[in-house]
Design a protein around this motif. Sequence first.
Motif, PDB file in Angstrom:
ATOM      1  N   GLU A   1       0.828  -1.209   0.000  1.00 29.43           N
ATOM      2  CA  GLU A   1       0.000   0.000   0.000  1.00 29.43           C
ATOM      3  C   GLU A   1       0.858   1.251   0.000  1.00 29.43           C
ATOM      4  O   GLU A   1       0.458   2.294  -0.528  1.00 29.43           O
TER       5      GLU A   1
ATOM      6  N   ARG B   1      -2.968 -14.313  -0.113  1.00 28.70           N
ATOM      7  CA  ARG B   1      -3.342 -13.998  -1.497  1.00 28.70           C
ATOM      8  C   ARG B   1      -4.785 -13.505  -1.573  1.00 28.70           C
ATOM      9  O   ARG B   1      -5.101 -12.584  -2.338  1.00 28.70           O
ATOM     10  N   TYR B   2      -5.645 -14.119  -0.768  1.00 25.93           N
ATOM     11  CA  TYR B   2      -7.047 -13.674  -0.718  1.00 25.93           C
ATOM     12  C   TYR B   2      -7.127 -12.235  -0.213  1.00 25.93           C
ATOM     13  O   TYR B   2      -7.852 -11.397  -0.774  1.00 25.93           O
TER      14      TYR B   2
ATOM     15  N   ALA C   1      -4.797  -9.951  -0.346  1.00 25.99           N
ATOM     16  CA  ALA C   1      -4.232  -9.061  -1.370  1.00 25.99           C
ATOM     17  C   ALA C   1      -5.264  -8.792  -2.463  1.00 25.99           C
ATOM     18  O   ALA C   1      -5.389  -7.658  -2.952  1.00 25.99           O
ATOM     19  N   GLY C   2      -5.994  -9.832  -2.845  1.00 27.77           N
ATOM     20  CA  GLY C   2      -7.030  -9.663  -3.868  1.00 27.77           C
ATOM     21  C   GLY C   2      -8.129  -8.711  -3.418  1.00 27.77           C
ATOM     22  O   GLY C   2      -8.611  -7.881  -4.210  1.00 27.77           O
ATOM     23  N   LYS C   3      -8.543  -8.812  -2.159  1.00 29.79           N
ATOM     24  CA  LYS C   3      -9.579  -7.922  -1.637  1.00 29.79           C
ATOM     25  C   LYS C   3      -9.145  -6.462  -1.706  1.00 29.79           C
ATOM     26  O   LYS C   3      -9.953  -5.575  -1.976  1.00 29.79           O
ATOM     27  N   LEU C   4      -7.849  -6.233  -1.428  1.00 29.30           N
ATOM     28  CA  LEU C   4      -7.327  -4.862  -1.420  1.00 29.30           C
ATOM     29  C   LEU C   4      -6.788  -4.426  -2.780  1.00 29.30           C
ATOM     30  O   LEU C   4      -6.305  -3.306  -2.934  1.00 29.30           O
ATOM     31  N   LYS C   5      -6.846  -5.355  -3.757  1.00 32.78           N
ATOM     32  CA  LYS C   5      -6.339  -5.095  -5.120  1.00 32.78           C
ATOM     33  C   LYS C   5      -4.879  -4.657  -5.092  1.00 32.78           C
ATOM     34  O   LYS C   5      -4.481  -3.689  -5.733  1.00 32.78           O
ATOM     35  N   LEU C   6      -4.088  -5.410  -4.310  1.00 37.05           N
ATOM     36  CA  LEU C   6      -2.657  -5.139  -4.185  1.00 37.05           C
ATOM     37  C   LEU C   6      -1.859  -6.291  -4.798  1.00 37.05           C
ATOM     38  O   LEU C   6      -2.305  -7.445  -4.777  1.00 37.05           O
ATOM     39  N   THR C   7      -0.680  -5.973  -5.306  1.00 36.07           N
ATOM     40  CA  THR C   7       0.187  -6.987  -5.907  1.00 36.07           C
ATOM     41  C   THR C   7       1.350  -7.289  -4.974  1.00 36.07           C
ATOM     42  O   THR C   7       2.174  -6.422  -4.680  1.00 36.07           O
TER      43      THR C   7
END
Length: 284
Positions: free
Chosen positions: A101, A120-121, A123-129
Amino acid sequence: MVQEFEYQARWHVSSRVILLMLFFYSTFVVIHRSVLMDAKSVISMYWDKRSQTYDDNRYNSQNEVRLFWKGILKDANRTDESLKILDVGTGTGFLALLFAEMGHSVTGIDISRGMLEKARYNAGKLKLTVDFMHCDAENLPFEDGTFDVVINRHLLWTLPSPGIAIDEWSRAVKSGGKIMLIDGRWYDPTIDMRLRRFLGRIIAFMTEKRSPHMFTSHYANIKDQLPFFDGSASNNIVDLFTEAGLKNISINNLEKLKEFENKNRSLTYRIANKPSLFLALGEK
């Protein structure tokens, strides 16, 4: 002739002794490695199971806790530049996602595949790589000098060889890079804290459906193999950092974090925990 015979006899005995010593040494190494592998298998198995109920969101306000931790991390790094960061023992990705972030390039590793799935889940929720990888904290698959910062939080107590781990982290850090370690003393043997932990386990079972026996059943047979099972003191980390060749070593006792956690953590956590937290920083 007699002298030559005696020499040959002595050599024969000596060679047998040497071979015997080599045999016992190789056997010891194999057994030692096997024991460590067994310990790590148990640890991996526990956290795979624990990932099903583990929750980093046991705070009154997620926005406040993320903002607070970002302040701690920024103060420790002392730069606004984008850094290449390795989060060792990333768990559900708490620190890794904070760094992402903040605009950094982040790799998170863990021995538990279950925890990595959760990371990973998240990260996906926060749209982060974030590059999440399954690997061992004591045996990193990275080339020397890959990262600007290696960080971990509450990890040392799960490691059979913390000195080897810190050597590995130092190897993976660039010259001038940093190792940041957030740790503390977890186990307080006083009667008051034993009662509080017991009460905390009961509340956790009722509110989180978490078995109080799961942790004990997994760690009972391996805890003697974990030097910091009860937690670590800051002087322990200073010694390990020094042995790893790190310099400009500093300790932040995180007093403000303790106050924040006491106000914002769940009732279960506050009842059962009274850790002595600190952040150790060392430069390569």
